[in-house]
Design a protein around this motif. Sequence first.
Motif, PDB file in Angstrom:
ATOM      1  N   LEU A  63     146.025 100.461  71.617  1.00  0.00           N
ATOM      2  CA  LEU A  63     145.954 101.677  72.087  1.00  0.00           C
ATOM      3  C   LEU A  63     147.361 102.144  72.720  1.00  0.00           C
ATOM      4  CD1 LEU A  63     142.346 102.478  73.485  1.00  0.00           C
ATOM      5  CD2 LEU A  63     143.549 103.751  71.680  1.00  0.00           C
ATOM      6  N   LEU A  64     147.839 101.287  73.581  1.00  0.00           N
ATOM      7  CA  LEU A  64     149.150 101.699  74.026  1.00  0.00           C
ATOM      8  C   LEU A  64     150.361 101.493  73.150  1.00  0.00           C
ATOM      9  CD1 LEU A  64     148.814  99.219  77.272  1.00  0.00           C
ATOM     10  CD2 LEU A  64     148.946 101.833  77.439  1.00  0.00           C
ATOM     11  N   ALA A  65     150.161 100.696  71.996  1.00  0.00           N
ATOM     12  CA  ALA A  65     151.269 100.813  71.089  1.00  0.00           C
ATOM     13  C   ALA A  65     151.223 101.887  70.358  1.00  0.00           C
ATOM     14  CB  ALA A  65     150.976  99.494  70.189  1.00  0.00           C
ATOM     15  N   VAL A  75     157.996 100.808  68.263  1.00  0.00           N
ATOM     16  CA  VAL A  75     157.060  99.880  69.205  1.00  0.00           C
ATOM     17  C   VAL A  75     156.738  98.667  68.347  1.00  0.00           C
ATOM     18  CG1 VAL A  75     154.888  99.733  70.421  1.00  0.00           C
ATOM     19  CG2 VAL A  75     156.338 101.924  70.203  1.00  0.00           C
ATOM     20  N   GLY A  76     156.736  97.393  69.370  1.00  0.00           N
ATOM     21  CA  GLY A  76     156.250  96.161  68.693  1.00  0.00           C
ATOM     22  C   GLY A  76     154.986  95.979  69.090  1.00  0.00           C
ATOM     23  N   LEU A  77     154.405  95.116  68.721  1.00  0.00           N
ATOM     24  CA  LEU A  77     152.855  94.557  69.101  1.00  0.00           C
ATOM     25  C   LEU A  77     152.726  93.185  68.666  1.00  0.00           C
ATOM     26  CD1 LEU A  77     150.181  95.340  70.338  1.00  0.00           C
ATOM     27  CD2 LEU A  77     149.622  96.179  67.781  1.00  0.00           C
ATOM     28  N   VAL A  92     155.551  95.953  63.956  1.00  0.00           N
ATOM     29  CA  VAL A  92     156.424  96.842  64.245  1.00  0.00           C
ATOM     30  C   VAL A  92     155.816  98.294  63.985  1.00  0.00           C
ATOM     31  CG1 VAL A  92     158.716  97.694  64.383  1.00  0.00           C
ATOM     32  CG2 VAL A  92     158.245  95.356  64.690  1.00  0.00           C
ATOM     33  N   ASN A  93     155.700  99.097  64.722  1.00  0.00           N
ATOM     34  CA  ASN A  93     155.099 100.488  64.356  1.00  0.00           C
ATOM     35  C   ASN A  93     153.773 100.292  63.394  1.00  0.00           C
ATOM     36  OD1 ASN A  93     156.928 101.864  65.919  1.00  0.00           O
ATOM     37  ND2 ASN A  93     157.836 102.898  64.114  1.00  0.00           N
ATOM     38  N   PHE A 132     160.919  91.467  67.161  1.00  0.00           N
ATOM     39  CA  PHE A 132     161.212  92.545  67.744  1.00  0.00           C
ATOM     40  C   PHE A 132     162.756  92.875  68.146  1.00  0.00           C
ATOM     41  CE2 PHE A 132     156.529  91.769  69.799  1.00  0.00           C
ATOM     42  CZ  PHE A 132     156.296  92.197  68.410  1.00  0.00           C
ATOM     43  N   ALA A 133     163.542  91.802  68.537  1.00  0.00           N
ATOM     44  CA  ALA A 133     164.752  91.913  68.783  1.00  0.00           C
ATOM     45  C   ALA A 133     165.806  92.247  67.478  1.00  0.00           C
ATOM     46  CB  ALA A 133     165.481  90.807  69.210  1.00  0.00           C
TER      47      ALA A 133
END
Length: 294
Positions: A63-65, A75-77, A92-93, A132-133
């Motif tokens: 939910l936060l992502a 956004v990464g998850l 990612v997304n 993510f980086a």
Amino acid sequence: MTYQETLDYLFAQLPVFESQGAHAYKPGLERCEGMDEILGHPHKKFKTIHVAGTNGKGSTSHLLASILQCTGLKVGLFTSPHLVDFSERIRVNGEEIDHDYVVRWTAEHIEVLKDFQPSFFELATMMAFCYFADSQVDIAIIEVGLGGRLDSTNIITPELSVITNISMDHTQFLGNTLPQIAAEKAGIMKPGVPCVIGECDDDRVHFTFEQNAQLHEVSRLYFADERRMVKWVQKQLGGNLYTTLDDGELFCPLTGDCQPKNANTVLNAINVLRNAGYDISEETVAKGFAEVLT
């Protein structure tokens, strides 16, 4: 190696908690800190939110992502375990990690990293941070694997820490009482970083969190139970409709008895992020709730 051959190699070489249990559990941050240094500290190249707790970590993280992605951020998850394929753990997304990246990253780094004798989860954590980086995410939601204090994800210093709830789990590692388990999960608290506690209906656990907040010098401790952002829940076909304190009506396709509590935790976290300067409108929250599964 192919993608499947790479996964077979990783599963064969490294202990995996989901299949091997206690034998695969390697508490402590030394291995991840060492690998992180060799990799150039990838987790320092993007912002993070850290999510721990006994239950609800996955739903809260997703939910936060989803909400932050709807603000326009990249956004990464990172979550675990996966249901079907390893790539589900790193997104990612909403898009799962590319299989070719998994193969290339493993081929490039495994020889030097295996000297640390990492667990499967520790290596997956390092891969996620690098991905993510390399993807240049703005922020990543990082779900704790087990516990908190000694979890391999705990090398990060997040924008916000979230602890969903506490109940008896993994007592062989985390302790035999709720306060002991709470103290382990409170290990993700960081100096100067706010922390949201989702559910806390035990006075001993409440006191433990307050003690640890002082010990870790958090900027502020929030108990979501004390600020009910979800005022009313109506079950509908395919999800829940929430009437909220600040964000109007929100439809969410996540179902289950625990979801209203997760929603309340998330809305409290969003309120903290707003206070920290994040531009998160009511429309963005509604879109993030509605599109969480996509």
